[in-house]
Design a protein around this motif. Structure first.
Motif, short mmCIF file in Angstrom:
data_model
loop_
_atom_site.label_atom_id
_atom_site.label_comp_id
_atom_site.label_asym_id
_atom_site.label_seq_id
_atom_site.Cartn_x
_atom_site.Cartn_y
_atom_site.Cartn_z
N ALA A 252 -24.44 -21.82 12.60
CA ALA A 252 -23.57 -21.50 14.24
C ALA A 252 -23.42 -20.39 14.86
CB ALA A 252 -22.75 -23.09 13.74
N GLU A 253 -22.97 -20.70 15.98
CA GLU A 253 -22.85 -19.23 16.79
C GLU A 253 -21.77 -20.16 17.32
OE1 GLU A 253 -24.93 -17.66 19.56
OE2 GLU A 253 -26.10 -16.53 18.65
N GLU A 254 -20.72 -18.90 16.22
CA GLU A 254 -18.99 -18.89 16.96
C GLU A 254 -18.41 -17.92 17.90
OE1 GLU A 254 -17.04 -20.58 13.58
OE2 GLU A 254 -17.85 -22.39 13.35
N PRO A 255 -17.52 -18.35 18.14
CA PRO A 255 -16.62 -16.60 19.15
C PRO A 255 -16.43 -15.69 17.68
CG PRO A 255 -16.10 -18.73 20.02
CD PRO A 255 -17.11 -19.46 19.17
N GLU A 256 -16.91 -14.25 18.04
CA GLU A 256 -16.15 -13.45 16.46
C GLU A 256 -15.19 -13.12 17.27
OE1 GLU A 256 -17.82 -9.19 15.52
OE2 GLU A 256 -18.99 -9.83 16.53
N GLN A 257 -14.14 -13.08 16.28
CA GLN A 257 -12.57 -12.66 16.33
C GLN A 257 -12.35 -10.75 16.61
OE1 GLN A 257 -10.43 -15.14 16.00
NE2 GLN A 257 -12.04 -16.58 16.00
N PHE A 258 -11.10 -10.70 16.75
CA PHE A 258 -10.78 -9.39 17.97
C PHE A 258 -9.58 -9.31 16.67
CE2 PHE A 258 -8.61 -6.34 19.86
CZ PHE A 258 -9.65 -5.87 20.07
N SER A 259 -9.79 -8.53 16.27
CA SER A 259 -8.27 -7.86 15.11
C SER A 259 -7.48 -6.47 16.19
CB SER A 259 -8.66 -7.22 13.95
OG SER A 259 -7.71 -6.55 13.54
N VAL A 260 -6.57 -7.01 16.71
CA VAL A 260 -5.94 -6.36 17.78
C VAL A 260 -5.66 -4.52 16.86
CG1 VAL A 260 -3.69 -5.44 18.66
CG2 VAL A 260 -4.20 -7.32 18.83
#
Length: 514
Positions: A252-260
């Motif tokens: 499955a394709e999921e939104p990639e998390q962004f680390s501040v």
């Protein structure tokens, strides 16, 4: 409905270009449109919509990219001021303000013409021409291009250059000879960052050793692991595909998390008591913010006086009031540490903007700010254009730093743009520094800015001892020219004997200034 619109394009021309609005399209001022420009397609910003008939024939806009403005009235006014003050084309100012390049994909393709087919046929009959100005190797490359295009309708430029090993210069020459036609298929694309995740569905089957390793890894991680991590295991990549075909694993394709920030936050500035100078500075800035009228402040505090704690405290007050704030730092290297501090205090209300992010990450952060998901923005000079709503405060840390000046068009100074944006938004701008620039200190002394001082370090920590060595006197006493003085040599030896570290900063970069 207006029949024409003026579009500012990112080209070095100080003018907007008028396009006809075809039926079914409704561009908005401050929004992006896709338009033809010379032999290519470009994305530009609509600056006006009107019914004034141009004196020349106009082209149609190709597509409307935004149903709502990406630049509001205040940012449009700021862009016009920058274009006027720094003598820059308005379209290039807009390009700097909008980090949305990831949402526009440039695609060039070529196809062969009848003249090109005739030239290919003649070359097949008689070989290369002795009258051509091209070398035999270049002629061979041209015919290789024609032969490849002759068997296909259209070919993307990158594919054609890779297969035929042809340069852009040679392709341009073939276009001038009308052997090939260049076509622009550039347009919008989805810039959402996604990651492929493997999800374990079942493990009740007979598995070989490699398949068991993948299934065990998924089970140990709770049944979900990114495909990238699975590819690091010592198994063939086809193993995962086999599990997918058997229905044991789903991709499955999921939104990639962004680390501040990947850094650990420092001690919270609210864990200790503010001294009287910090409390006074905080009170003055908060009163100015509450007044909702523009004012500039120079926060002049010695190194270690707690300026960052004051920044965070006033930004927290701004956030609690439902408003927004921008914090500018001079270097990308400072952004992660500051972002970690801000994330510790404000959580997911923080967004970062700087050039070290990928195009997709910058676009993602920009959209978070635009839709109001982040009301605290930290970044380098381009963060001054963040599309925050209800701007209350702009802080420029280390305002004297020369990196706030951009060296490419538009050659703006982020500190001065911050002052002008705050003025247009009836916000407060705080310029912080231990060594203020001459112009900012002059403005403070002339009462143009309010001067707020932090004369002491927090918790009465002593300042480091500084000793200046006159190298002219050193030369007179030793008779030798040297970079390191005798005093510094002794101090370095003493520190090394204690197994301590020494940092030596040189004021040269390895070249002679012209």
């Amino acid at each position: 409905m207006p029949e024409f619109c003026d579009v500012a394009l990112p080209v070095p021309l100080d003018t907007a270009f008028t396009y006809h609005i075809p039926d079914g399209l409704e561009p908005v001022v401050g929004g992006r449109v896709l338009v033809p420009f010379r032999q290519q397609r470009m994305s530009g910003i609509v600056v006006d919509a009107h019914n004034r008939q141009p004196s020349v024939k106009t082209k149609d806009i190709l597509n409307v990219l935004d149903v709502a403005p990406v630049l509001d009235d205040s940012l449009m006014r700021l862009a016009r001021w920058i274009a006027d003050y720094y003598l820059a084309p308005l379209g290039e100012v807009f390009r700097t303000m909008l980090p949305l390049g990831a949402e526009f994909k440039r695609a060039i393709a070529y196809r062969i013409t009848e003249e090109g087919r005739l030239a290919l046929h003649q070359a097949g009959m008689s070989g290369s021409s002795a009258r051509s100005r091209r070398t035999p190797e270049e002629q061979l490359t041209e015919f290789r291009v024609l032969d490849y295009l002759g068997a296909r309708d259209t070919v993307r430029e990158e594919s054609l250059r890779a297969v035929a090993r042809v340069s852009k210069t040679l392709l341009s020459g073939m276009g001038r000879k009308k052997w090939i036609v260049r076509e622009d298929f550039s347009g919008v694309r989805d810039a959402t960052r996604t990651v492929k995740v493997a999800i374990l569905k079942s493990a009740d089957c007979k598995l070989n050793e490699n398949q068991s390793l993948l299934v065990d890894t998924l089970a140990a991680a709770g049944g979900r692991v990114t495909v990238e991590i699975l590819h690091t295991l010592d198994v063939p990549r086809t193993t995962l595909g086999t599990l997918v075909k058997r229905g044991l694993v789903e991709i499955a394709e999921e939104p990639e998390q962004f680390s501040v920030s990947g850094l650990k936050a420092r001690r919270s500035p609210f864990d200790f008591q503010f001294n009287s100078a910090q409390q006074g500075a905080l009170k003055r800035i908060r009163e100015a913010v509450d007044s909702r009228t523009f004012s500039g402040m120079l926060l002049h505090g010695v190194t270690g006086s707690g300026k960052t704690a004051v920044y965070l405290a006033v930004m927290r007050a701004v956030l609690e009031a439902g408003r927004s704030a921008i914090l500018l730092v001079p270097e990308i290297g400072l952004t992660p540490a500051m972002a970690a501090d801000l994330h510790q205090v404000f959580g997911n209300e923080v967004a970062i903007l700087h050039s070290a992010l990928s195009d997709q990450e910058r676009a993602e952060q920009w959209h978070r700010i635009k839709r109001g998901a982040a009301r605290i923005v930290v970044g380098t000079r381009s963060a001054v254009f963040a599309p925050v709503a209800d701007l209350a405060l702009i802080i420029v840390d280390e305002e004297q730093d020369s990196s706030y000046k951009q060296e490419e068009t538009p050659r703006y100074h982020a500190r001065d743009v911050a002052v002008m944006r705050a003025k247009m938004a009836n916000a407060i701008v705080v310029l912080g520094s231990a060594t203020p620039s001459l112009e900012s200190y002059f403005n403070a002394k002339k009462k143009k800015y309010a001067l707020v001082e932090l004369p002491d370090r927090v918790e009465q920590r002593p300042l480091p001892e500084v000793e200046i060595i006159d190298m002219r006197q050193e030369f007179q006493e030793t008779g030798h020219e040297q970079v390191i003085s005798r005093k510094l040599t002794e101090e370095i030896k003493e520190r090394l004997s204690r197994h301590e570290q020494v940092m030596v900063l040189l004021n040269r970069r390895g070249y002679s200034p012209v």
